[in-house]
Write a protein that holds these residues in place. Structure first.
Motif, PDB file in Angstrom:
ATOM      1  N   GLN A   1      -0.228  10.397   5.125  1.00  0.00           N
ATOM      2  CA  GLN A   1       0.824  10.841   4.147  1.00  0.00           C
ATOM      3  C   GLN A   1       1.210  12.032   4.611  1.00  0.00           C
ATOM      4  OE1 GLN A   1      -1.070  11.368   0.051  1.00  0.00           O
ATOM      5  NE2 GLN A   1       0.714  10.658  -0.600  1.00  0.00           N
TER       6      GLN A   1
ATOM      7  N   ILE B   1      -4.034   4.845   7.183  1.00  0.00           N
ATOM      8  CA  ILE B   1      -2.997   5.530   6.140  1.00  0.00           C
ATOM      9  C   ILE B   1      -2.571   7.014   6.266  1.00  0.00           C
ATOM     10  CG2 ILE B   1      -2.458   5.889   3.583  1.00  0.00           C
ATOM     11  CD1 ILE B   1      -4.594   3.479   3.167  1.00  0.00           C
TER      12      ILE B   1
ATOM     13  N   ILE C   1       0.934  -1.201   0.002  1.00  0.00           N
ATOM     14  CA  ILE C   1       0.010  -0.069  -0.192  1.00  0.00           C
ATOM     15  C   ILE C   1       0.836   1.405   0.051  1.00  0.00           C
ATOM     16  CG2 ILE C   1      -1.690   1.302   1.304  1.00  0.00           C
ATOM     17  CD1 ILE C   1      -2.839  -1.362   2.175  1.00  0.00           C
ATOM     18  N   SER C   2       1.976   1.219   0.835  1.00  0.00           N
ATOM     19  CA  SER C   2       2.734   2.509   0.890  1.00  0.00           C
ATOM     20  C   SER C   2       3.457   2.761  -0.554  1.00  0.00           C
ATOM     21  CB  SER C   2       4.031   2.091   2.002  1.00  0.00           C
ATOM     22  OG  SER C   2       3.396   2.256   3.114  1.00  0.00           O
ATOM     23  N   ARG C   3       3.966   1.614  -1.279  1.00  0.00           N
ATOM     24  CA  ARG C   3       4.696   2.047  -2.489  1.00  0.00           C
ATOM     25  C   ARG C   3       3.473   2.332  -3.632  1.00  0.00           C
ATOM     26  NH1 ARG C   3       6.938  -3.383  -3.630  1.00  0.00           N
ATOM     27  NH2 ARG C   3       6.725  -4.049  -1.495  1.00  0.00           N
ATOM     28  N   SER C   4       2.298   1.781  -3.468  1.00  0.00           N
ATOM     29  CA  SER C   4       1.267   2.046  -4.579  1.00  0.00           C
ATOM     30  C   SER C   4       0.885   3.639  -4.409  1.00  0.00           C
ATOM     31  CB  SER C   4       0.284   1.112  -4.445  1.00  0.00           C
ATOM     32  OG  SER C   4      -0.738   1.320  -3.393  1.00  0.00           O
ATOM     33  N   ILE C   5       0.894   4.136  -3.117  1.00  0.00           N
ATOM     34  CA  ILE C   5       0.302   5.283  -2.852  1.00  0.00           C
ATOM     35  C   ILE C   5       1.405   6.456  -3.208  1.00  0.00           C
ATOM     36  CG2 ILE C   5      -0.599   7.065  -1.256  1.00  0.00           C
ATOM     37  CD1 ILE C   5      -2.046   4.806   0.168  1.00  0.00           C
ATOM     38  N   GLY C   6       2.507   6.274  -2.826  1.00  0.00           N
ATOM     39  CA  GLY C   6       3.940   6.950  -3.110  1.00  0.00           C
ATOM     40  C   GLY C   6       4.752   7.370  -1.838  1.00  0.00           C
TER      41      GLY C   6
ATOM     42  N   THR D   1       4.423   8.018   2.533  1.00  0.00           N
ATOM     43  CA  THR D   1       3.151   7.216   3.114  1.00  0.00           C
ATOM     44  C   THR D   1       3.358   6.252   4.082  1.00  0.00           C
ATOM     45  OG1 THR D   1       2.295   7.473   1.100  1.00  0.00           O
ATOM     46  CG2 THR D   1       1.069   6.064   2.106  1.00  0.00           C
TER      47      THR D   1
ATOM     48  N   VAL E   1       1.489   3.036   6.528  1.00  0.00           N
ATOM     49  CA  VAL E   1       0.322   2.491   6.667  1.00  0.00           C
ATOM     50  C   VAL E   1       0.619   1.672   8.015  1.00  0.00           C
ATOM     51  CG1 VAL E   1      -0.812   0.669   5.664  1.00  0.00           C
ATOM     52  CG2 VAL E   1       0.109   2.168   4.217  1.00  0.00           C
TER      53      VAL E   1
ATOM     54  N   ILE F   1      -4.865  10.464   6.324  1.00  0.00           N
ATOM     55  CA  ILE F   1      -5.728  10.623   4.948  1.00  0.00           C
ATOM     56  C   ILE F   1      -6.988   9.616   5.017  1.00  0.00           C
ATOM     57  CG2 ILE F   1      -4.079  11.859   3.802  1.00  0.00           C
ATOM     58  CD1 ILE F   1      -3.699   9.167   2.115  1.00  0.00           C
TER      59      ILE F   1
END
Length: 125
Positions: free
Chosen positions: A71, A69, A39-44, A47, A49, A76
């Motif tokens: 950021q 989550i 999840i952290s990698r996909s959001i940017g 971030t 989680v 967020i």
């Protein structure tokens, strides 16, 4: 008749073996860490989680009490009471297929992820 019994016993042994592998060989902490990293990698960048209350269930299911989550230090999203079911057909093909249900705020969400980067999440009232 004998072939049918052998096939039946082999199938039952495979199912029991697979379930035991899920419970014994796949630690809950590893699953939690991989979900948080994905999840952290996909959001940017920047971030965070945090998953609390991850429990494994029967037949490759999981339950997450809370998913938060953040950021850049700001909160967020927070989802709670999430039920996840892994699709073994996609796992066999080398992908992860997940079906999930959970709560966000005052609503309910349903979602599925069938390939990396592709999925659908719908909010229900």
């Amino acid at each position: 008749m004998r072939r049918s019994l052998i096939l039946l016993y082999s199938s039952a042994a495979f199912i029991v073996f697979t379930i035991l592998i899920w419970y014994i060989s796949v630690p809950t902490d590893l699953i939690k860490e991989k979900i948080e990293q994905t999840i952290s990698r996909s959001i940017g960048a920047n971030t965070g989680v945090k998953i609390t209350g991850l429990k494994k269930g029967l037949f490759f299911s999981m339950h997450i009490d809370d998913l938060a989550i953040d950021q850049r230090g700001a909160h967020i999203i927070n989802a709670s009471d999430i039920a996840v079911q892994m699709n073994l057909l996609y796992l066999y093909k080398g992908n992860i297929g997940l079906d999930l249900n959970g709560n966000i705020g005052g609503g309910h969400i349903n979602g599925n992820f069938k390939e990396a980067g592709k999925g659908v999440i719908k909010q229900r009232e």
